[in-house]
Design a protein around this motif. Structure first.
Motif, PDB file in Angstrom:
ATOM      1  N   LEU A   4      27.890 -33.117  -4.264  1.00 17.11           N
ATOM      2  CA  LEU A   4      28.869 -32.235  -2.236  1.00 17.11           C
ATOM      3  C   LEU A   4      30.075 -31.225  -3.238  1.00 17.11           C
ATOM      4  N   TYR A  82      23.180 -20.452   9.609  1.00 11.26           N
ATOM      5  CA  TYR A  82      23.944 -21.226   8.956  1.00 11.26           C
ATOM      6  C   TYR A  82      24.252 -20.557   7.569  1.00 11.26           C
ATOM      7  N   HIS A 151      16.958 -27.155  -0.162  1.00 14.94           N
ATOM      8  CA  HIS A 151      17.425 -28.690   0.164  1.00 14.94           C
ATOM      9  C   HIS A 151      17.488 -29.448   1.434  1.00 14.94           C
ATOM     10  N   GLU A 152      16.921 -28.951   2.263  1.00 15.28           N
ATOM     11  CA  GLU A 152      16.896 -30.113   3.435  1.00 15.28           C
ATOM     12  C   GLU A 152      16.641 -31.112   3.407  1.00 15.28           C
ATOM     13  N   THR A 155      19.773 -35.794   1.371  1.00 15.96           N
ATOM     14  CA  THR A 155      20.414 -36.992   2.400  1.00 15.96           C
ATOM     15  C   THR A 155      22.025 -36.654   1.726  1.00 15.96           C
ATOM     16  N   ASP A 156      22.294 -36.070   0.577  1.00 19.89           N
ATOM     17  CA  ASP A 156      23.623 -35.735  -0.116  1.00 19.89           C
ATOM     18  C   ASP A 156      23.812 -34.032  -0.394  1.00 19.89           C
ATOM     19  N   SER A 157      22.902 -33.783   0.554  1.00 15.59           N
ATOM     20  CA  SER A 157      23.229 -32.003  -0.191  1.00 15.59           C
ATOM     21  C   SER A 157      24.285 -31.467   0.913  1.00 15.59           C
ATOM     22  N   TYR A 159      24.590 -28.538   2.102  1.00 16.29           N
ATOM     23  CA  TYR A 159      24.245 -28.053   3.199  1.00 16.29           C
ATOM     24  C   TYR A 159      24.235 -28.372   4.355  1.00 16.29           C
ATOM     25  N   GLN A 160      24.911 -28.866   5.092  1.00 22.29           N
ATOM     26  CA  GLN A 160      24.408 -29.977   5.620  1.00 22.29           C
ATOM     27  C   GLN A 160      24.766 -29.349   7.589  1.00 22.29           C
ATOM     28  N   ASP A 162      25.203 -29.251  11.704  1.00 12.16           N
ATOM     29  CA  ASP A 162      25.982 -29.833  12.908  1.00 12.16           C
ATOM     30  C   ASP A 162      25.094 -30.449  13.872  1.00 12.16           C
TER      31      ASP A 162
END
Length: 162
Positions: A4, A82, A151-152, A155-157, A159-160, A162
């Motif tokens: 991250l 984003y 990247h979608e 889960t630890d990306s 690039y999240q 909201d």
């Protein structure tokens, strides 16, 4: 495992936001999506496609190594866009930017290579997105690998959405 990386909020260098104008009359409306005399030097769209994104659905985040995308958001819905700048030599490296565009704020958006991007339909009906990238999908004759780093599914990306 993906590490991250903290991003700070700001405006990303090299990304172009151009408001789009709808011309209304009794027949409906018309909007010039782009003109090559108003695009940056060296950006030459080479194909075009239109997509529909359902309410609450996101596309991305992903990035391209060589390709720039030229999105047009016109409606009939709104999208939250984003952006994350991963380009090591960019003056806005590690900047995250979000904007709402679409029916309430028609916009052309050019995203250069190395900028991770995603958009989510935040409106109340399916929305249309037009894209006119400067590279052919899978190259000439669809014989090359897709220029995309996805990247979608991680889960630890960092690039999240909201």
């Amino acid at each position: 495992m993906m590490v991250l990386t903290p991003f700070r909020t700001g405006t990303i260098a090299g990304v172009i936001w151009k408001p789009l104008k709808k011309y209304h009359d009794d027949r409906g409306w018309l909007c010039e999506l782009f003109r090559n005399d108003e695009l940056p030097a060296g950006f030459d769209p080479i194909m075009a496609y239109l997509s529909v994104t359902e309410v609450g659905v996101a596309r991305g985040p992903h990035e391209h190594v060589d390709q720039s995308d030229c999105f047009c958001f016109l409606g009939p819905s709104n999208f939250k866009v984003y952006l994350w700048d991963r380009r090591a030599h960019s003056p806005t490296h590690q900047v995250r930017q979000t904007e709402i565009v679409g029916v309430d704020r028609p916009m052309l958006l050019i995203v250069p290579p190395g900028v991770v991007h995603a958009y989510k339909n935040v409106g109340s009906e399916p929305g249309l997105v037009f894209n006119c990238p400067d590279r052919l999908y899978k190259g000439p004759g669809r014989k090359e690998p897709v220029d995309e780093i996805r990247h979608e599914d991680h889960t630890d990306s960092p690039y999240q959405l909201d």
